[in-house]
Design a protein around this motif. Structure first.
Motif, mmCIF file in Angstrom:
data_model
loop_
_atom_site.group_PDB
_atom_site.id
_atom_site.type_symbol
_atom_site.label_atom_id
_atom_site.label_comp_id
_atom_site.label_asym_id
_atom_site.label_seq_id
_atom_site.Cartn_x
_atom_site.Cartn_y
_atom_site.Cartn_z
ATOM 1 N N TYR A 179 0.823 -1.213 0.000
ATOM 2 C CA TYR A 179 0.000 0.000 0.000
ATOM 3 C C TYR A 179 0.854 1.258 0.000
ATOM 4 O O TYR A 179 0.348 2.358 -0.219
ATOM 5 N N THR A 180 2.135 1.094 0.227
ATOM 6 C CA THR A 180 3.061 2.213 0.142
ATOM 7 C C THR A 180 3.774 2.262 -1.203
ATOM 8 O O THR A 180 4.683 3.071 -1.404
ATOM 9 N N ASP A 181 3.360 1.406 -2.137
ATOM 10 C CA ASP A 181 3.972 1.383 -3.468
ATOM 11 C C ASP A 181 3.706 2.701 -4.191
ATOM 12 O O ASP A 181 2.605 3.259 -4.097
ATOM 13 N N PRO A 182 4.710 3.214 -4.938
ATOM 14 C CA PRO A 182 4.538 4.483 -5.657
ATOM 15 C C PRO A 182 3.376 4.492 -6.648
ATOM 16 O O PRO A 182 2.870 5.556 -6.992
ATOM 17 N N MET A 183 2.922 3.313 -7.085
ATOM 18 C CA MET A 183 1.823 3.294 -8.059
ATOM 19 C C MET A 183 0.536 3.880 -7.479
ATOM 20 O O MET A 183 -0.340 4.341 -8.221
ATOM 21 N N LEU A 195 -2.125 0.546 6.630
ATOM 22 C CA LEU A 195 -2.677 -0.461 5.722
ATOM 23 C C LEU A 195 -1.599 -1.428 5.257
ATOM 24 O O LEU A 195 -1.855 -2.627 5.081
ATOM 25 N N GLU A 196 -0.408 -0.925 5.066
ATOM 26 C CA GLU A 196 0.691 -1.797 4.654
ATOM 27 C C GLU A 196 1.045 -2.788 5.764
ATOM 28 O O GLU A 196 1.347 -3.956 5.505
ATOM 29 N N LYS A 197 0.956 -2.334 6.994
ATOM 30 C CA LYS A 197 1.202 -3.224 8.123
ATOM 31 C C LYS A 197 0.153 -4.340 8.147
ATOM 32 O O LYS A 197 0.479 -5.519 8.390
ATOM 33 N N THR A 198 -1.093 -3.986 7.860
ATOM 34 C CA THR A 198 -2.168 -4.975 7.802
ATOM 35 C C THR A 198 -1.944 -5.948 6.658
ATOM 36 O O THR A 198 -2.091 -7.165 6.811
#
Length: 425
Positions: free
Chosen positions: A231-235, A416-419
């Motif tokens: 969810y932290t991806d630059p896209m 969200l990325e942690k989830t």
């Protein structure tokens, strides 16, 4: 993920059939051909999550007709739609009904892998449904076996009032620039550009889907849904950049987190909003005499040249693995799933029928969806159907928070990325 061939199969030419109803408790014509596979007597218990009064009435009518024909009592327990999402996890384990309504795709698969839905491939074969459903059956298929029957399909997009747009001289936006311009015109006319009620969270998932599908396309969207992209991806930066720009431009109805989609739908019906991003069931927020004013338009293009991908979600009906009367459940489903019975049921919802032999719809919005789906290259289901349920819940909470406090974007996405890392480990 499904291809456009799916849409074509679902929406192929329907066979014209005469529909015959004689009184509130009478079966539809084709049901007279039904031959029960089990002995008379007994009971079939159903848990329904249907919110619409018209659909509940059709289900009750079909159940009464089945009971009159077979002597098998059908007990229907109606639950609140949102409460059912939590309750099903409990009743599938303890106190399962014989039949329950649910969702296809990943949300169905969650219970399949836990061995909580019965394999009904035998029913599909017995009733010859493969040819009638085509690739629609893939929505309820896991490892080549069927664990439910597909119900109505819902095409998501923008809805507006034809009379309002005609009066104002507006046209549905086809590009992002036109979307922003329409927003400005709507505000000048004293209307919210887009009605959105996020109290139930899931409307934020649909809006995220539209942005991500239009900006990143179907393959990347599904990779995110399957936990393969962070969810932290630059896209995702342009997705949230666009969403934030719309928020700061006051594009959405104010205080949206304090009311639900039905209240937002009422804003559209009452000419207080220009657009709404939803499915065809938005018509339930309109008086019957005004439903002919509802029109559909695709979500606008955001990246030039990006193929058109849409959310096309399919509901489903299932037999729990711990059902007490599995044969009775199969027998009732065969009756309920007859083209005329299923057609009446789906007509009440305004959905797109999964069978290619259901009676033609009287709903102009359904016919519009039929034509629009022919232009779509590929479809997803919906955010909370395509991804893991725990991820979906946290994701939609984050999206709702973002609509209120877009400045918290980094913290929200980090959470969200942690989830995602935990859920898809």
């Amino acid at each position: 993920m499904t291809s456009m061939q799916k849409g074509s199969s679902i929406l192929g030419a329907s066979v014209s059939r005469r529909r015959l109803l004689v009184g509130a408790g009478t079966a539809i014509a084709a049901a007279s051909l039904f031959s029960p596979a089990v002995a008379k007597g007994g009971e079939v218990k159903i848990i329904s999550n249907l919110g619409g009064a018209e659909q509940r009435a059709v289900l009750a009518r079909v159940a009464a007709a089945y009971e009159a024909k077979t002597g098998v009592k059908v007990v229907i327990n109606n639950m609140d739609h949102e409460a059912h999402k939590t309750a099903i996890r409990s009743y599938l384990a303890v106190g399962a009904p014989d039949i329950c309504f649910w969702f296809s795709g990943n949300r169905m698969k969650t219970f399949v892998v836990r061995d909580m839905f019965d394999d009904i491939s035998d029913l599909v074969a017995r009733e010859g449904l493969a040819d009638k459903l085509g690739v629609t059956l893939s929505a309820v298929t896991v490892d080549g076996k069927q664990y439910g029957l597909p119900m109505a399909g819902i095409l998501w997009g923008l809805f507006y009032r034809k009379d309002v747009f005609a009066e104002k001289g507006w046209a549905p936006p086809k590009t992002y620039a036109e979307m922003l311009a329409l927003g400005q015109s709507a505000r000048s006319a004293g209307m919210a550009p887009m009605a959105m009620g996020t109290k139930e969270l899931w409307p934020t998932g649909g809006f995220f889907d539209h942005l991500n599908l239009r900006i990143n396309g179907l393959d990347k969207h599904m990779a995110l849904m399957e936990g393969k992209v962070a969810y932290t991806d630059p896209m995702l930066k342009p997705v949230f950049d666009t969403w934030e720009e719309l928020i700061k431009a006051d594009f959405f109805s104010p205080n949206g987190s304090s009311f639900g989609w039905e209240q937002a739908g009422a804003m559209l019906a009452q000419k207080k909003a220009a657009l709404m991003d939803l499915g065809g069931f938005v018509q339930s927020a309109f008086p019957k005499e005004e439903r002919d004013q509802i029109a559909y338009a695709p979500f606008p293009e955001l990246v030039s040249g990006m193929a058109r991908y849409e959310d096309f979600s399919v509901n489903s009906i299932h037999i729990p693995k711990k059902a007490a009367n599995k044969e009775g459940a199969r027998d009732f489903l065969a009756f309920f799933y007859a083209p005329e019975n299923l057609g009446d049921f789906i007509e009440a919802e305004g959905g797109i029928p999964p069978r290619n032999d259901c009676p033609p719809s009287k709903d102009a919005l359904v016919n519009t969806a039929v034509e629009e789906l022919k232009k779509v290259k590929g479809t997803a289901q919906y955010y909370d159907r395509d991804t893991d349920p725990d991820m979906a819940q946290e994701g939609m909470k984050g999206f709702q928070e973002f609509t209120i406090k877009p400045e918290r974007r980094e913290q929200i996405l980090a959470r969200l990325e942690k989830t995602r890392a935990r859920v898809f480990k």
